[in-house]
Design an enzyme around this catalytic site. Structure first.
Site, PDB file in Angstrom:
ATOM      1  N   ASP A 184       9.441   8.554   3.346  1.00  0.00           N
ATOM      2  CA  ASP A 184       7.938   8.116   3.341  1.00  0.00           C
ATOM      3  C   ASP A 184       7.970   8.251   5.001  1.00  0.00           C
ATOM      4  O   ASP A 184       6.961   8.738   5.744  1.00  0.00           O
ATOM      5  CB  ASP A 184       7.324   7.120   2.324  1.00  0.00           C
ATOM      6  CG  ASP A 184       7.297   8.037   1.668  1.00  0.00           C
ATOM      7  OD1 ASP A 184       6.841   8.988   1.428  1.00  0.00           O
ATOM      8  OD2 ASP A 184       7.218   6.667   0.918  1.00  0.00           O
ATOM      9  N   LYS A 194      11.871   0.545  -5.346  1.00  0.00           N
ATOM     10  CA  LYS A 194      12.033   1.396  -3.496  1.00  0.00           C
ATOM     11  C   LYS A 194      12.854  -0.594  -3.146  1.00  0.00           C
ATOM     12  O   LYS A 194      14.116  -0.504  -2.573  1.00  0.00           O
ATOM     13  CB  LYS A 194      10.812   1.673  -2.751  1.00  0.00           C
ATOM     14  CG  LYS A 194      10.259   1.921  -3.409  1.00  0.00           C
ATOM     15  CD  LYS A 194       8.857   2.394  -2.485  1.00  0.00           C
ATOM     16  CE  LYS A 194       8.829   3.909  -2.637  1.00  0.00           C
ATOM     17  NZ  LYS A 194       7.212   4.231  -2.202  1.00  0.00           N
ATOM     18  N   GLY A 214      -4.218  -1.747   5.247  1.00  0.00           N
ATOM     19  CA  GLY A 214      -3.712  -1.876   4.573  1.00  0.00           C
ATOM     20  C   GLY A 214      -1.940  -2.543   4.550  1.00  0.00           C
ATOM     21  O   GLY A 214      -1.903  -2.469   5.775  1.00  0.00           O
ATOM     22  N   SER A 215      -1.803  -2.791   2.979  1.00  0.00           N
ATOM     23  CA  SER A 215      -0.541  -3.274   3.511  1.00  0.00           C
ATOM     24  C   SER A 215       0.527  -3.999   2.852  1.00  0.00           C
ATOM     25  O   SER A 215       1.157  -4.699   2.031  1.00  0.00           O
ATOM     26  CB  SER A 215      -0.955  -5.488   4.050  1.00  0.00           C
ATOM     27  OG  SER A 215      -1.459  -6.010   2.355  1.00  0.00           O
ATOM     28  N   GLY A 216      -0.149  -2.779   1.567  1.00  0.00           N
ATOM     29  CA  GLY A 216       1.254  -2.401   0.476  1.00  0.00           C
ATOM     30  C   GLY A 216       2.799  -1.835   0.899  1.00  0.00           C
ATOM     31  O   GLY A 216       3.589  -1.572   2.142  1.00  0.00           O
ATOM     32  N   GLY A 217       3.074  -1.329  -0.262  1.00  0.00           N
ATOM     33  CA  GLY A 217       4.732  -0.768   0.450  1.00  0.00           C
ATOM     34  C   GLY A 217       4.001   0.228   1.103  1.00  0.00           C
ATOM     35  O   GLY A 217       5.367   0.592   2.020  1.00  0.00           O
ATOM     36  N   MET A 218       3.169   0.971   0.936  1.00  0.00           N
ATOM     37  CA  MET A 218       3.456   2.974   2.136  1.00  0.00           C
ATOM     38  C   MET A 218       2.977   2.704   3.232  1.00  0.00           C
ATOM     39  O   MET A 218       3.469   3.266   4.408  1.00  0.00           O
ATOM     40  CB  MET A 218       2.447   3.845   0.676  1.00  0.00           C
ATOM     41  CG  MET A 218       2.634   5.254   1.950  1.00  0.00           C
ATOM     42  SD  MET A 218       3.803   6.086   2.073  1.00  0.00           S
ATOM     43  CE  MET A 218       3.718   7.411   2.293  1.00  0.00           C
TER      44      MET A 218
END
Length: 272
Positions: free
Chosen positions: A106, A70, A129-133
């Protein structure tokens, strides 16, 4: 009935480290329903630069981009729309006669869901959460005017970085925190995962919230969504996110916006 394949059939693809059937089923189902001369195929690659070069050189109309590509594709395209610039991540590329434009559907899908479900910028948000999404979802809230937010993340480095970028608070665990809007952007509740039967937020916190938003799409009725429904709390499901982001891609590729009923049917087929 599918339009017969020919030399004029337009190809759309996905590039992912771990391809799935979701996008393939979603797009091809709608091509059939709408009688469009398109076909969609999932791919993986170990050479993303060459793959994007192929998209450009072969006239591939659209390309969905998943992890781990990405960010890598940003320097390989001609234009990056605000939706992708806002989070420095691309999930959609459109090819117009060799000119590649990148966006992030997204981010766009979450913005649309915020509006459709009537969430208000004055409401507080607790994002786990702290990831890509998480980056896409949190930025969509921030850019829609939600100023009162907290990022909850076990990974202190990525959690603090995301919170600082958005002007939100950071915490390593939920604790006793409450908010008007609870958002799960972790694998908690995902089918087949180590925490598939767990709740991202405790029942008492869920009951105090106005809206619960679970980005997990498989299953659409996660333990968190089930608990929120039982508490009478409004919900936004991951199935809605994945359907809307795919519909945004579909419209960019084909110029056709499917109806809400067609999107729902395609989503059901994609997750079957």
């Amino acid at each position: 009935m599918r339009t017969p394949l020919s030399k004029d059939t337009q190809l759309c693809i996905s590039l992912s480290g771990r391809p799935s059937n979701i996008g393939t089923r979603f797009h091809n189902y709608l091509y059939d329903v709408l009688g469009l001369d398109f076909i969609y195929k999932a791919f993986t690659t170990t050479d993303i630069a060459a793959a994007i070069g192929g998209v450009r050189a072969l006239g591939i109309r659209g390309c969905s981009v998943s992890m781990p590509f990405k960010q890598d594709v940003i320097e390989l395209v001609d234009e990056v729309e605000q939706s992708a610039r806002a989070i420095h991540a691309v999930n959609t590329i459109v090819n117009d006669d060799g000119r590649l434009t990148a966006s992030n559907t997204d981010y766009l899908a979450v913005q649309r869901l915020i509006a459709e479900h009537g969430l208000q910028p004055t409401q507080s948000v607790l994002l786990r959460g702290s990831g890509g999404m998480a980056n896409a979802v949190a930025a969509a809230f921030r850019d829609n005017g939600f100023e009162h937010g907290t990022v909850i993340a076990r990974n202190r480095e990525t959690g603090q970085a995301l919170a600082q970028r958005l002007g939100y608070e950071y915490a390593s665990d939920v604790g006793t925190r409450t908010a008007d809007v609870l958002v799960n952007i972790t694998p908690i509740g995902m089918a087949g995962g180590a925490e598939e039967n767990d709740l991202a937020f405790e029942e008492g916190i869920i009951a105090e919230a106005l809206t619960v938003f679970d980005v997990v799409a498989m299953p659409s009725e996660t333990p968190l969504i089930t608990a929120a429904r039982a508490a009478g709390t409004a919900v936004i499901t991951g199935a809605e996110v994945i359907a809307l982001q795919a519909a945004e891609q579909f419209e960019r590729y084909t110029g056709v916006r499917p109806s809400a009923e067609q999107i729902a049917a395609a989503s059901a087929v994609s997750r079957a």
